[in-house]
Design a protein around this motif. Structure first.
Motif, mmCIF file in Angstrom:
data_model
loop_
_atom_site.group_PDB
_atom_site.id
_atom_site.type_symbol
_atom_site.label_atom_id
_atom_site.label_comp_id
_atom_site.label_asym_id
_atom_site.label_seq_id
_atom_site.Cartn_x
_atom_site.Cartn_y
_atom_site.Cartn_z
ATOM 1 N N MET A 102 -6.262 -6.938 0.157
ATOM 2 C CA MET A 102 -5.961 -6.072 -0.928
ATOM 3 C C MET A 102 -7.615 -6.037 -1.386
ATOM 4 O O MET A 102 -7.989 -4.709 -1.929
ATOM 5 C CB MET A 102 -5.014 -6.682 -1.965
ATOM 6 N N ARG A 143 -9.201 -3.493 0.754
ATOM 7 C CA ARG A 143 -8.776 -2.183 0.462
ATOM 8 C C ARG A 143 -9.218 -1.444 -0.822
ATOM 9 O O ARG A 143 -9.548 -0.088 -0.562
ATOM 10 C CB ARG A 143 -7.252 -2.279 0.492
ATOM 11 N N VAL A 151 -5.165 3.474 -3.603
ATOM 12 C CA VAL A 151 -4.441 2.233 -2.813
ATOM 13 C C VAL A 151 -2.957 2.320 -2.661
ATOM 14 O O VAL A 151 -2.605 1.927 -1.639
ATOM 15 C CB VAL A 151 -5.089 1.009 -3.471
ATOM 16 N N SER A 152 -2.424 2.667 -3.640
ATOM 17 C CA SER A 152 -0.927 2.960 -3.680
ATOM 18 C C SER A 152 -0.508 3.889 -2.690
ATOM 19 O O SER A 152 0.604 3.741 -1.813
ATOM 20 C CB SER A 152 -0.634 3.380 -5.105
ATOM 21 N N GLU A 195 -1.088 2.213 0.923
ATOM 22 C CA GLU A 195 -0.319 1.028 0.900
ATOM 23 C C GLU A 195 1.207 1.311 0.987
ATOM 24 O O GLU A 195 2.051 0.650 1.529
ATOM 25 C CB GLU A 195 -0.352 -0.041 -0.172
ATOM 26 N N VAL A 225 0.504 -0.057 -6.707
ATOM 27 C CA VAL A 225 -0.445 -0.880 -6.940
ATOM 28 C C VAL A 225 -1.021 -0.817 -8.574
ATOM 29 O O VAL A 225 -1.482 0.193 -8.689
ATOM 30 C CB VAL A 225 -1.783 -1.050 -5.892
#
Length: 152
Positions: free
Chosen positions: A32, A35, A56-57, A60, A64
Motif C-alpha cells: 500500500m 502504491r 489508489v481506489s 485497487e 481506500v
C-alpha cells in the motif's frame, strides 16, 4: 544562487530510492505504501490525500480511505519521501529522497503548478533568523505564490 546539488530520480528509480530511504529509516515498504507513493509521484501537480485515495481506489478496485492515505503521507513527509505544500494542503513526491534539506516551492496561482527549488543560502538565512529570535526551527516551509512562466 547557492543551489543544492543532488541527483533527481524518476520512474521506477524514484520508487526504489524511496523504498531504500524508508527502509533505512527503519520502516517497512508495504504494497500500500508503494502504491500511494507511485500514485503521488505520477501527479504533475501537488495532490491532496483525497486525490491520491481516489486514484489508489481505482487501481485497487476497492475503496481506500483518505485517512489511511493521510497516515502514509505523514510517514512519507517525516522520512523525506514527500513534501507538503502547506498553502494547498497537498503533497508532492520528493525526487531526491536520499538528500535531506529545506525546500522552496514556487506555486502558480493560475494553474497550480508547483516548482521545487533548492537554495541553501536562503533556507540557512531563514533558520538563522528564526534562531536569532529564540525559535528552534524544525522544518522551514517557504512558498512563493505567483504565476509560472506559462501563465505569466
Amino acid at each position: 544562487m547557492h543551489a543544492h546539488d543532488h541527483h533527481e530520480h524518476h520512474g521506477s528509480d524514484l520508487t526504489r530510492a524511496a523504498q531504500s530511504t524508508l527502509e533505512k529509516a527503519g520502516e517497512q515498504w508495504t504494497a500500500m505504501r508503494e502504491r500511494v507513493f507511485e500514485v503521488l509521484a505520477g501527479f504533475a501537480k501537488p495532490a491532496s490525500a483525497y486525490d491520491i485515495a481516489e486514484a489508489v481506489s481505482k487501481i485497487e478496485g476497492r475503496r481506500v480511505a483518505a485517512n489511511s492515505v493521510y497516515r502514509i503521507l505523514d510517514l512519507f513527509v517525516g522520512a523525506n519521501l514527500a513534501h507538503r505544500v502547506e498553502s494547498a494542503n497537498a503533497y508532492i513526491a520528493n525526487a531526491h529522497p536520499d538528500c535531506l534539506h529545506d525546500c522552496i516551492f514556487l506555486v502558480c496561482d493560475s494553474c497550480g503548478q508547483t516548482t521545487h527549488i533548492d537554495d541553501d543560502s536562503i533556507t540557512r538565512n531563514v533558520r538563522s533568523a528564526a534562531q536569532g529570535a529564540g525559535f528552534s526551527p524544525v522544518r522551514p516551509v517557504i512558498e512563493v505564490r505567483g504565476k509560472c512562466a506559462d501563465c505569466a
